[in-house]
Design a protein around this motif. Structure first.
Motif, PDB file in Angstrom:
ATOM      1  N   THR A   1       0.829  -1.201   0.000  1.00  0.00           N
ATOM      2  CA  THR A   1       0.000   0.000   0.000  1.00  0.00           C
ATOM      3  C   THR A   1       0.864   1.252   0.000  1.00  0.00           C
ATOM      4  OG1 THR A   1      -0.105  -0.086   2.419  1.00  0.00           O
ATOM      5  CG2 THR A   1      -1.926  -1.067   1.219  1.00  0.00           C
ATOM      6  N   ALA A   2       0.244   2.355  -0.383  1.00  0.00           N
ATOM      7  CA  ALA A   2       0.906   3.660  -0.352  1.00  0.00           C
ATOM      8  C   ALA A   2      -0.039   4.667   0.283  1.00  0.00           C
ATOM      9  CB  ALA A   2       1.277   4.107  -1.761  1.00  0.00           C
ATOM     10  N   TYR A   3       0.541   5.508   1.136  1.00  0.00           N
ATOM     11  CA  TYR A   3      -0.202   6.620   1.724  1.00  0.00           C
ATOM     12  C   TYR A   3       0.403   7.913   1.194  1.00  0.00           C
ATOM     13  CZ  TYR A   3      -2.196   3.198   4.868  1.00  0.00           C
ATOM     14  OH  TYR A   3      -2.858   2.109   5.376  1.00  0.00           O
ATOM     15  N   PHE A   4      -0.466   8.881   0.894  1.00  0.00           N
ATOM     16  CA  PHE A   4      -0.026  10.087   0.204  1.00  0.00           C
ATOM     17  C   PHE A   4      -0.048  11.287   1.148  1.00  0.00           C
ATOM     18  CE2 PHE A   4      -2.196   7.333  -2.938  1.00  0.00           C
ATOM     19  CZ  PHE A   4      -1.069   6.958  -3.645  1.00  0.00           C
ATOM     20  N   GLY A   5       0.974  12.083   1.033  1.00  0.00           N
ATOM     21  CA  GLY A   5       1.099  13.260   1.892  1.00  0.00           C
ATOM     22  C   GLY A   5       2.556  13.582   2.113  1.00  0.00           C
ATOM     23  N   GLY A   6       2.876  14.113   3.288  1.00  0.00           N
ATOM     24  CA  GLY A   6       4.257  14.485   3.553  1.00  0.00           C
ATOM     25  C   GLY A   6       4.390  15.251   4.858  1.00  0.00           C
ATOM     26  N   VAL A   7       5.373  16.134   4.884  1.00  0.00           N
ATOM     27  CA  VAL A   7       5.763  16.819   6.113  1.00  0.00           C
ATOM     28  C   VAL A   7       5.723  18.323   5.895  1.00  0.00           C
ATOM     29  CG1 VAL A   7       7.615  17.128   7.789  1.00  0.00           C
ATOM     30  CG2 VAL A   7       7.213  14.879   6.796  1.00  0.00           C
ATOM     31  N   LEU A   8       5.224  19.043   6.890  1.00  0.00           N
ATOM     32  CA  LEU A   8       5.176  20.506   6.866  1.00  0.00           C
ATOM     33  C   LEU A   8       6.175  21.069   7.869  1.00  0.00           C
ATOM     34  CD1 LEU A   8       1.305  20.817   6.882  1.00  0.00           C
ATOM     35  CD2 LEU A   8       2.744  21.726   5.053  1.00  0.00           C
ATOM     36  N   VAL A   9       6.847  22.139   7.468  1.00  0.00           N
ATOM     37  CA  VAL A   9       7.790  22.826   8.360  1.00  0.00           C
ATOM     38  C   VAL A   9       7.626  24.331   8.178  1.00  0.00           C
ATOM     39  CG1 VAL A   9       9.514  20.977   8.448  1.00  0.00           C
ATOM     40  CG2 VAL A   9       9.622  22.670   6.608  1.00  0.00           C
ATOM     41  N   PRO A  10       8.008  25.122   9.182  1.00  0.00           N
ATOM     42  CA  PRO A  10       7.877  26.580   9.047  1.00  0.00           C
ATOM     43  C   PRO A  10       8.939  27.188   8.135  1.00  0.00           C
ATOM     44  CG  PRO A  10       8.807  26.031  11.181  1.00  0.00           C
ATOM     45  CD  PRO A  10       8.431  24.732  10.539  1.00  0.00           C
ATOM     46  N   THR A  11      10.146  26.603   8.127  1.00  0.00           N
ATOM     47  CA  THR A  11      11.247  27.101   7.293  1.00  0.00           C
ATOM     48  C   THR A  11      12.026  25.900   6.767  1.00  0.00           C
ATOM     49  OG1 THR A  11      12.715  27.250   9.226  1.00  0.00           O
ATOM     50  CG2 THR A  11      11.485  29.244   8.614  1.00  0.00           C
ATOM     51  N   PRO A  12      12.731  26.040   5.634  1.00  0.00           N
ATOM     52  CA  PRO A  12      13.455  24.901   5.074  1.00  0.00           C
ATOM     53  C   PRO A  12      14.506  24.309   6.002  1.00  0.00           C
ATOM     54  CG  PRO A  12      13.259  26.650   3.441  1.00  0.00           C
ATOM     55  CD  PRO A  12      12.794  27.227   4.747  1.00  0.00           C
ATOM     56  N   ASP A  13      15.075  25.120   6.905  1.00  0.00           N
ATOM     57  CA  ASP A  13      16.121  24.617   7.793  1.00  0.00           C
ATOM     58  C   ASP A  13      15.576  24.134   9.138  1.00  0.00           C
ATOM     59  OD1 ASP A  13      15.407  27.051   8.834  1.00  0.00           O
ATOM     60  OD2 ASP A  13      17.439  27.848   8.996  1.00  0.00           O
TER      61      ASP A  13
END
Length: 220
Positions: A182-194
């Motif tokens: 199976t695959a779940y779709f989405g990812g990760v959120l951050v306030p800044t790239p670093d």
């Protein structure tokens, strides 16, 4: 007359003793203890091996199961724990002199987040082998703007911009299907790239693993 004087003298003696005891008791009261002050932590977290599981409840706990999953392609991911593979979440893979990876705004890649948000998003399909799970992904000491954001496949492939707001969490549990990958779709959120994520992954039949991740590819 002798009895009266004796009675008066006795009353005076009792009063004197009572006053003496009151003064003595007052002088022996212990001082009030100083107010308790919570210890403060300074410096970065300790080595990964010593980071304990979070002790507070997450902001929101999300669970996705087989009915929420899509069909998996062969994963070519960067982070694998047991039967779980997360793509595009390499741990500090870039050399010191290399340019960081670009991390786009969530709104620039067609995702719905809070109005005015400047959160950055890294797409990271999560692949589970058939019959595996549950895996629990948990952010340790997340800062404002950090979130896990995987959604049901119908929300990701339904033709409308995926709305991440109902699915943002710091604790996510993924369970695969018994009869298929199976695959779940989405990812990760951050306030800044670093922004440095500390991600704890609990596998069903093994020890938890803790990963430090910066989405721009630099070491934390």
């Amino acid at each position: 007359m002798i009895e009266v004087r004796s009675t008066v003298a006795a009353v005076g003696l009792v009063a004197a003793v009572a006053l003496s005891l009151t003064a003595c008791t007052g002088s022996q009261d212990p001082p009030s203890p100083p107010p308790w002050v919570a210890p403060t932590s300074t410096g970065p977290p300790g080595p990964l091996e010593t980071i304990p599981p979070p002790t507070t409840a997450p902001t929101r706990s999300i669970k996705l199961g087989c009915a929420d999953a899509g069909y998996a392609n062969k994963p070519g991911g960067d982070l694998t724990v047991g039967g779980l593979t997360l793509e595009n979440l390499a741990q500090g893979s870039l050399d010191e002199g290399s340019d960081p990876y670009p991390v786009p705004l969530a709104t620039d890649v067609g995702l719905v987040v809070s109005p005015g948000s400047t959160q950055r998003f890294q797409k990271s399909p999560a692949y589970l082998k058939a019959g595996t799970g549950p895996f629990t992904l948990e952010l340790i000491r997340p800062v404002a703007g950090q979130a896990l954001a995987w959604v049901p496949s119908k929300d990701w492939t339904g033709g409308s911009p995926p709305d991440l707001r109902p699915w943002m969490t710091d604790r996510l549990t993924l369970t695969g299907c018994a009869d298929r990958d199976t695959a779940y779709f989405g990812g990760v959120l951050v306030p800044t790239p670093d922004s440095c994520l500390i991600l704890r992954i609990q596998q069903p039949d093994g020890p938890a693993q803790v990963k430090r991740i910066r989405l721009d590819g630099k070491p934390c």
